[in-house]
Structure formats: C-alpha cells, structure tokens
Design a protein around this motif. Structure first.
Motif, PDB file in Angstrom:
ATOM      1  N   LEU A 111       0.827  -1.226   0.000  1.00 13.28           N
ATOM      2  CA  LEU A 111       0.000   0.000   0.000  1.00 13.28           C
ATOM      3  C   LEU A 111       0.855   1.268   0.000  1.00 13.28           C
ATOM      4  O   LEU A 111       0.575   2.196  -0.783  1.00 13.28           O
ATOM      5  CB  LEU A 111      -1.016  -0.031   1.153  1.00 13.28           C
ATOM      6  CG  LEU A 111      -2.149  -1.057   0.940  1.00 13.28           C
ATOM      7  CD1 LEU A 111      -3.016  -1.194   2.179  1.00 13.28           C
ATOM      8  CD2 LEU A 111      -3.013  -0.688  -0.261  1.00 13.28           C
ATOM      9  N   PRO A 112       1.934   1.325   0.803  1.00  7.75           N
ATOM     10  CA  PRO A 112       2.787   2.520   0.720  1.00  7.75           C
ATOM     11  C   PRO A 112       3.517   2.645  -0.625  1.00  7.75           C
ATOM     12  O   PRO A 112       3.914   3.748  -1.014  1.00  7.75           O
ATOM     13  CB  PRO A 112       3.805   2.311   1.858  1.00  7.75           C
ATOM     14  CG  PRO A 112       3.140   1.356   2.789  1.00  7.75           C
ATOM     15  CD  PRO A 112       2.306   0.459   1.929  1.00  7.75           C
ATOM     16  N   ALA A 113       3.686   1.508  -1.323  1.00  4.50           N
ATOM     17  CA  ALA A 113       4.315   1.604  -2.656  1.00  4.50           C
ATOM     18  C   ALA A 113       3.316   2.156  -3.674  1.00  4.50           C
ATOM     19  O   ALA A 113       3.696   2.832  -4.627  1.00  4.50           O
ATOM     20  CB  ALA A 113       4.809   0.229  -3.103  1.00  4.50           C
ATOM     21  N   LEU A 114       2.046   1.875  -3.470  1.00  5.65           N
ATOM     22  CA  LEU A 114       1.026   2.299  -4.438  1.00  5.65           C
ATOM     23  C   LEU A 114       0.550   3.729  -4.202  1.00  5.65           C
ATOM     24  O   LEU A 114       0.151   4.412  -5.134  1.00  5.65           O
ATOM     25  CB  LEU A 114      -0.203   1.371  -4.365  1.00  5.65           C
ATOM     26  CG  LEU A 114       0.004  -0.098  -4.732  1.00  5.65           C
ATOM     27  CD1 LEU A 114      -1.289  -0.873  -4.508  1.00  5.65           C
ATOM     28  CD2 LEU A 114       0.463  -0.236  -6.188  1.00  5.65           C
ATOM     29  N   ARG A 139       0.881   7.204   4.083  1.00  6.54           N
ATOM     30  CA  ARG A 139       0.672   8.645   4.266  1.00  6.54           C
ATOM     31  C   ARG A 139      -0.401   9.214   3.340  1.00  6.54           C
ATOM     32  O   ARG A 139      -0.583  10.420   3.239  1.00  6.54           O
ATOM     33  CB  ARG A 139       1.967   9.446   4.074  1.00  6.54           C
ATOM     34  CG  ARG A 139       3.070   9.023   5.012  1.00  6.54           C
ATOM     35  CD  ARG A 139       4.041  10.190   5.219  1.00  6.54           C
ATOM     36  NE  ARG A 139       5.235   9.742   5.907  1.00  6.54           N
ATOM     37  CZ  ARG A 139       6.383   9.499   5.297  1.00  6.54           C
ATOM     38  NH1 ARG A 139       6.503   9.663   4.000  1.00  6.54           N
ATOM     39  NH2 ARG A 139       7.423   9.095   5.987  1.00  6.54           N
ATOM     40  N   ALA A 140      -1.102   8.337   2.622  1.00  5.68           N
ATOM     41  CA  ALA A 140      -2.233   8.824   1.808  1.00  5.68           C
ATOM     42  C   ALA A 140      -3.365   9.195   2.750  1.00  5.68           C
ATOM     43  O   ALA A 140      -3.434   8.703   3.881  1.00  5.68           O
ATOM     44  CB  ALA A 140      -2.688   7.723   0.860  1.00  5.68           C
ATOM     45  N   LYS A 141      -4.282  10.051   2.269  1.00  5.07           N
ATOM     46  CA  LYS A 141      -5.480  10.330   3.061  1.00  5.07           C
ATOM     47  C   LYS A 141      -6.309   9.046   3.047  1.00  5.07           C
ATOM     48  O   LYS A 141      -6.575   8.490   1.971  1.00  5.07           O
ATOM     49  CB  LYS A 141      -6.245  11.486   2.414  1.00  5.07           C
ATOM     50  CG  LYS A 141      -7.543  11.778   3.106  1.00  5.07           C
ATOM     51  CD  LYS A 141      -8.187  13.023   2.530  1.00  5.07           C
ATOM     52  CE  LYS A 141      -9.531  13.200   3.189  1.00  5.07           C
ATOM     53  NZ  LYS A 141     -10.237  14.350   2.710  1.00  5.07           N
ATOM     54  N   THR A 142      -6.702   8.555   4.229  1.00  5.87           N
ATOM     55  CA  THR A 142      -7.498   7.326   4.253  1.00  5.87           C
ATOM     56  C   THR A 142      -8.913   7.662   4.676  1.00  5.87           C
ATOM     57  O   THR A 142      -9.130   8.271   5.728  1.00  5.87           O
ATOM     58  CB  THR A 142      -6.875   6.288   5.211  1.00  5.87           C
ATOM     59  OG1 THR A 142      -5.561   5.992   4.735  1.00  5.87           O
ATOM     60  CG2 THR A 142      -7.682   4.995   5.225  1.00  5.87           C
ATOM     61  N   VAL A 143      -9.867   7.297   3.837  1.00  3.79           N
ATOM     62  CA  VAL A 143     -11.274   7.564   4.097  1.00  3.79           C
ATOM     63  C   VAL A 143     -11.941   6.214   4.346  1.00  3.79           C
ATOM     64  O   VAL A 143     -11.874   5.320   3.501  1.00  3.79           O
ATOM     65  CB  VAL A 143     -11.912   8.258   2.873  1.00  3.79           C
ATOM     66  CG1 VAL A 143     -13.383   8.524   3.115  1.00  3.79           C
ATOM     67  CG2 VAL A 143     -11.166   9.541   2.549  1.00  3.79           C
ATOM     68  N   VAL A 144     -12.560   6.090   5.533  1.00  3.78           N
ATOM     69  CA  VAL A 144     -13.142   4.799   5.899  1.00  3.78           C
ATOM     70  C   VAL A 144     -14.620   4.782   5.541  1.00  3.78           C
ATOM     71  O   VAL A 144     -15.368   5.691   5.924  1.00  3.78           O
ATOM     72  CB  VAL A 144     -12.956   4.546   7.411  1.00  3.78           C
ATOM     73  CG1 VAL A 144     -13.647   3.258   7.858  1.00  3.78           C
ATOM     74  CG2 VAL A 144     -11.465   4.489   7.745  1.00  3.78           C
ATOM     75  N   TYR A 145     -15.041   3.794   4.753  1.00  3.89           N
ATOM     76  CA  TYR A 145     -16.478   3.678   4.447  1.00  3.89           C
ATOM     77  C   TYR A 145     -17.116   2.600   5.316  1.00  3.89           C
ATOM     78  O   TYR A 145     -16.444   1.679   5.772  1.00  3.89           O
ATOM     79  CB  TYR A 145     -16.733   3.438   2.951  1.00  3.89           C
ATOM     80  CG  TYR A 145     -16.150   2.165   2.362  1.00  3.89           C
ATOM     81  CD1 TYR A 145     -14.861   2.132   1.841  1.00  3.89           C
ATOM     82  CD2 TYR A 145     -16.912   0.995   2.292  1.00  3.89           C
ATOM     83  CE1 TYR A 145     -14.335   0.969   1.291  1.00  3.89           C
ATOM     84  CE2 TYR A 145     -16.395  -0.167   1.730  1.00  3.89           C
ATOM     85  CZ  TYR A 145     -15.114  -0.170   1.229  1.00  3.89           C
ATOM     86  OH  TYR A 145     -14.603  -1.316   0.688  1.00  3.89           O
ATOM     87  N   ARG A 146     -18.439   2.771   5.556  1.00  2.42           N
ATOM     88  CA  ARG A 146     -19.141   1.814   6.421  1.00  2.42           C
ATOM     89  C   ARG A 146     -19.030   0.409   5.835  1.00  2.42           C
ATOM     90  O   ARG A 146     -19.053   0.250   4.600  1.00  2.42           O
ATOM     91  CB  ARG A 146     -20.617   2.218   6.578  1.00  2.42           C
ATOM     92  CG  ARG A 146     -20.804   3.430   7.493  1.00  2.42           C
ATOM     93  CD  ARG A 146     -22.267   3.628   7.838  1.00  2.42           C
ATOM     94  NE  ARG A 146     -23.050   4.024   6.693  1.00  2.42           N
ATOM     95  CZ  ARG A 146     -23.316   5.286   6.340  1.00  2.42           C
ATOM     96  NH1 ARG A 146     -22.877   6.289   7.078  1.00  2.42           N
ATOM     97  NH2 ARG A 146     -24.043   5.551   5.271  1.00  2.42           N
TER      98      ARG A 146
END
Ligand code: PLP
Length: 388
Positions: A111-114, A139-146
């Motif tokens: 995930l950090p590579a992508l 360090r990407a913005k992470t948005v959590v969906y239900r």
C-alpha cells in the motif's frame, strides 16, 4: 514499567495469554499434556500438517539448505520462488505475481508503494489490521467507508477530490465475521469510474484475499467466486499461510504494478527472502488444490453441517458466509468464560476481544480436516451453554 497497564488489561478482561502447541496443527492438537479439538486455526484445508508439504519442504532443504541469506534483490530468492510466482499468476489469471514474506508484510509494503500523500485510499471499516497499518504507512489520506456499504463508498468517492490516485481497499472475506465483501458491486463501481474518464488516473481496487484463496471460487479466490475476470486495475493479494497450509503471501496483478511494487515495497526490498523450503511447500499446496477439489468440497460440507446444527440449537450465525463462524458475546468476560468452558471440556475455541474486534466473540473456524464427531462435540457443548 508496564505493571499498571497490564493490571488494567486484566481488570477489563483484555489480558491475552499465548498458548503453545505440543503437537502439529490439525483438528486435534495438544496443549501441555492434554488434547483438544481445535477450532482456532485458519488451516482451512488441513494442509499445514500434510506429508506432501513436509516432503516438498524437506527436498528443497536438501537442495538449497534452509536460510535464504538475503533479500530477493540480493539473490536471496531461488528458482523455486520464480516458479511459484509464475504458477500464482497463471492461477489468478494475471500478468505477474510477487511473493511477500507474510500477509502482514505484503499489506504494509504494497500500500505505501502504491499510494502517497497526494492520493486517497477508501478502506472498509472492518478491514484487517495489516491493511489499516499499510494505509497509515502510505501517508495517503485514508477515508473509511461503512462496512460493505457501497452507497456510502460512492458518496465518499464523489465528495473526496484529488489530483492523485484513488484506491479502494477491502478484505474479500472479513476475518473476524466470516462475511464476504460485495465484490460484484465494488467491481461495477470501480469499472464505471475507470470508464468515465472523469480523471486521467485509474482507480485501483486492492483485494486482500487471505481468507478467500483456497476457500472461495473453487479455491481460486474471491474474484472467481463472483465470476469476475481480473483487470489491470485490480490487485489480488493472498496468503500461503491459511488454506494453503504454508507461510508467506503474494500480490498478483498487471505487469507494471508488479514491477513497481518489486521496486518500491520496502517489506520486500529490506527483508530476507522466504526460505526455499517454505516456498516449495506453498508450491505443492497450490498444485494440490488446483488438481483436487475434494478438500474444498469437504470444507464446505463441514461448514454447512455445523451452521445447520448451530441454527437448530438457537445460535444465529447468519452473518457468516464462510468457514469463519463468530458467536458474539455480551462482554469480554463472557467471551473468556465461554472459551474457558470449552477448554475445560477439551475443545479449543478462542475468545476474540478488543482491540482485535469492537464486539467480543468466540471465533469458530471449521476445516476440511474436522470429522463429524469433532463438530458434534462442539455442538453438544454449545447446547449445554444454552441450557437446552
Ligand atoms: C485478512 C488478513 N490479511 C492479512 C493477514 C496477515 O497474513 P499473515 O498471517 O500471512 O501475515 C491476515 C492474518 O491474520 C488476515 O486475516
């Protein structure tokens, strides 16, 4: 230094204890001098203790020795590593695949590579800790969906703008609830975004198929279960450590993605390669389940047997769609009490508590290796707990 913290954990019923086996993995295990029917492992097909895997590992050890000695980039890998990657790519229907040292290392490396600061990751609320850690490290913005809520995901995707990449990340089978991600809807949503050319960037779909590989889609995994063909924008991560009875993990996808993560995933670059013996065991496990569907059929028939029996005695396990069957409890203490009751009667069912899950539970995992008498023993103890 940490005595006070430990005391608090104990008070809250959250102190964990590591128990070691005195036997191999299997439907019956030994802890100390006692034997237990085992419902705790992810060894879905009973391969962890299979002689074919042990023989393959032994032969590889005779040829290559044990340790890998260096990371893949420093020639820590062998021809066996390459062969396994080719067979995974062929099995999963992708251009290429890369082996990682564990599922945890794959998710926290890939995930950090992508993704990085300018990108947005959309992550299901019940994703595995290794995905959550991978998101954090990126360090990407992470948005959590239900959990499994596609409408919520779509609304968030419309709302969150970026000039960078967007990546949707999900478990395929949720490891503590045993339910399956709505992959058909996720696929349709991602495909329509990619087809719309709203941005010049492709939306990626990253699937953690740790509990789907060897279990769903006749063993091929979750995409196959939903009859979805792999696309260049889908990355399938999976593990050798669960249904395949070995250790390690893989990422399968398009050639450019696999080449990129091979150059950028720090858990691959800066960690010694898996020993050839481990790779050889994983390889024969893949061959076995591609050839022989019998074990997967047995797994699912055992699961159906247990689910029906649980239902008959009043346990509602309808949320589970896989061999992972949770029984939620009213408190942490109740989960521990129930687990201890099973332990006293020679059955091992672990209590799962925060922070692993929000709601405490027993987590029952049924495997192809269980016999009817094992399942009946569990059911009769559950009946006693219900007082029926
Ligand atoms: C969904 C999921 N992803 C990743 C992992 C980590 O895999 P591994 O045990 O190979 O590190 C697990 C293991 O529990 C898991 O359940």
């Amino acid at each position: 230094m940490f005595e006070e913290n430990i005391r608090k954990l104990k008070e809250q019923g959250l102190l964990r204890q590591i128990r070691e086996r005195a036997s191999g993995q299997g439907p019956v295990i030994a802890i100390g001098r006692r034997k237990f029917v085992n419902f705790s492992s992810n060894d879905y097909l009973g391969l962890a203790n299979h002689p074919v895997l042990a023989n393959a590992a032994t032969q590889a050890m005779h040829k290559y020795g044990f340790g890998a000695g260096a990371s893949r980039l420093l020639v820590g890998g062998t021809l066996l590593h390459e062969k396994l990657e080719k067979s995974i790519a062929a099995w999963k229907g992708t251009d290429a695949a890369r082996v990682f040292n564990s599922g945890y290392a794959a998710n926290t490396g890939i995930l950090p590579a992508l993704a990085s600061e300018n990108d947005i990751i959309f992550s299901d609320a019940l994703n595995h800790a290794s995905l959550i850690d991978g998101c954090r490290l990126s360090r990407a913005k992470t948005v959590v969906y239900r959990h499994k809520d596609i409408r919520h995901l779509q609304a968030l995707m419309n709302r969150c703008k970026t000039s960078g990449k967007k990546i949707v990340v999900t478990d395929t089978v949720f490891s503590m609830d045993g339910d399956i991600a709505p992959l058909r809807d996720l696929y349709d949503l991602c495909r329509s975004v990619n087809a719309s050319h709203i941005t010049h960037r492709t939306l990626l779909l990253y699937l953690d198929d740790a509990h789907g590989t060897g279990v769903l889609g006749k063993g091929k995994g979750a995409l196959s279960h939903f009859n979805i063909k792999p696309e260049r924008w889908i990355i399938q991560m999976g593990t050798f450590s669960k249904a395949l009875g070995a250790f390690g993990a893989f990422a399968a996808g398009s050639d450019d993605v696999v080449r990129w993560i091979s150059n950028r995933a720090r858990s691959l670059l800066f960690s010694t390669a898996l020993p050839p013996a481990v790779i050889a065991a994983a390889s024969v496990a893949v061959q076995m389940i591609r050839k022989d569907r019998g074990l997967i059929e047995k797994l699912w028939s055992n699961r159906e047997y247990l689910i029906k029996a649980l239902y008959a005695i009043g346990y509602d396990s309808t949320l589970s769609e896989t061999p992972i069957i949770p029984i939620k409890t009213s408190s942490n203490e109740a989960a521990v009490r129930m687990s201890q009751f099973f332990f006293k009667h020679g059955v091992y069912v672990p209590a799962i508590r925060p922070p692993t899950v929000k709601e405490p539970r027993l987590r029952i995992v049924v495997t192809a290796a269980h016999e009817k008498k094992h399942l009946d023993k569990l059911v009769s103890l559950l009946k006693q707990l219900k007082g029926t």
